[in-house]
Scaffold this motif. Structure first.
Motif, PDB file in Angstrom:
ATOM      1  N   VAL A  41       0.930  -1.094   0.100  1.00 59.01           N
ATOM      2  CA  VAL A  41      -0.072  -0.227  -0.033  1.00 59.01           C
ATOM      3  C   VAL A  41       0.764   1.300  -0.093  1.00 59.01           C
ATOM      4  N   ILE A  42       0.583   2.152  -0.814  1.00 53.76           N
ATOM      5  CA  ILE A  42       1.242   3.511  -0.880  1.00 53.76           C
ATOM      6  C   ILE A  42       0.407   4.459  -0.600  1.00 53.76           C
ATOM      7  N   GLU A  43       0.692   5.387   0.408  1.00 54.79           N
ATOM      8  CA  GLU A  43      -0.245   6.431   0.973  1.00 54.79           C
ATOM      9  C   GLU A  43       0.490   7.503   0.524  1.00 54.79           C
ATOM     10  N   LEU A  44      -0.307   8.464  -0.464  1.00 53.29           N
ATOM     11  CA  LEU A  44       0.211   9.683  -0.931  1.00 53.29           C
ATOM     12  C   LEU A  44      -0.356  10.893  -0.464  1.00 53.29           C
ATOM     13  N   ASP A  45       0.084  12.126  -0.075  1.00 52.89           N
ATOM     14  CA  ASP A  45      -0.221  13.130   0.129  1.00 52.89           C
ATOM     15  C   ASP A  45      -0.031  14.099  -1.218  1.00 52.89           C
ATOM     16  N   LEU A  46      -1.282  14.546  -1.521  1.00 53.43           N
ATOM     17  CA  LEU A  46      -1.073  14.983  -3.186  1.00 53.43           C
ATOM     18  C   LEU A  46      -1.568  16.662  -2.711  1.00 53.43           C
ATOM     19  N   ALA A  47      -1.330  17.602  -3.804  1.00 58.70           N
ATOM     20  CA  ALA A  47      -1.895  18.660  -3.823  1.00 58.70           C
ATOM     21  C   ALA A  47      -3.434  18.666  -4.232  1.00 58.70           C
ATOM     22  N   THR A  50      -5.578  17.202  -7.564  1.00 62.08           N
ATOM     23  CA  THR A  50      -4.677  16.208  -8.449  1.00 62.08           C
ATOM     24  C   THR A  50      -5.544  15.256  -8.989  1.00 62.08           C
ATOM     25  N   MET A  58       1.602   7.892 -12.269  1.00 65.14           N
ATOM     26  CA  MET A  58       2.745   7.728 -11.069  1.00 65.14           C
ATOM     27  C   MET A  58       2.865   6.126 -11.176  1.00 65.14           C
ATOM     28  N   LEU A  63       5.170   3.205  -9.374  1.00 66.78           N
ATOM     29  CA  LEU A  63       4.852   2.570  -8.039  1.00 66.78           C
ATOM     30  C   LEU A  63       4.737   1.145  -8.242  1.00 66.78           C
TER      31      LEU A  63
END
Lengths: 78, 78
Positions: A41-47, A50, A58, A63
């Protein structure tokens, strides 16, 4: 905004790590466990704002490995 | 039945792998990415009627490191 990318091995791709976990669980007495698969699992904080297409980009480029992995994108609050 | 265990690092625990992913994304031009955290997903095939307490037991004893990781259990169809 936050997005979570779930990356799992495609069906049919051998998962030695999952197999090892399954065997360890059996050895510990958890006989009710059948197949085990491990993913990421990859948790992304994004503007804010997005685009999902951008996240997909990505995933395809960095990823995940599209040859052997599938991914699923969850956007929080979407 | 199927259960999915999501394992993530606790808040405040340094995540060098997530950081590396974030930096790689930046380097590839994905400037909208802020913090990145990486975790694990473990998909378990279980005998019908397996108790959630039993899965919790697996998490505590093998699947997660309770010192630095949190986990969440999703039981399919529950």
């Amino acid at each position: 905004m936050k997005a979570t990318v779930h990356i799992t091995l495609k069906k049919g791709v051998l998962d030695p790590q999952g197999k090892a976990i399954g065997q360890a669980l059996h050895g510990m007495g958890f006989g009710e466990v059948g197949a085990v698969r491990q993913g990421k699992v990859i948790e992304l904080d994004l503007a804010e704002g997005t685009d999902e297409a951008r996240i997909r980009d990505m995933c395809d480029k960095l990823l995940s490995n599209p040859v052997i992995e599938d991914y699923r994108i969850d956007i929080a609050g979407a």
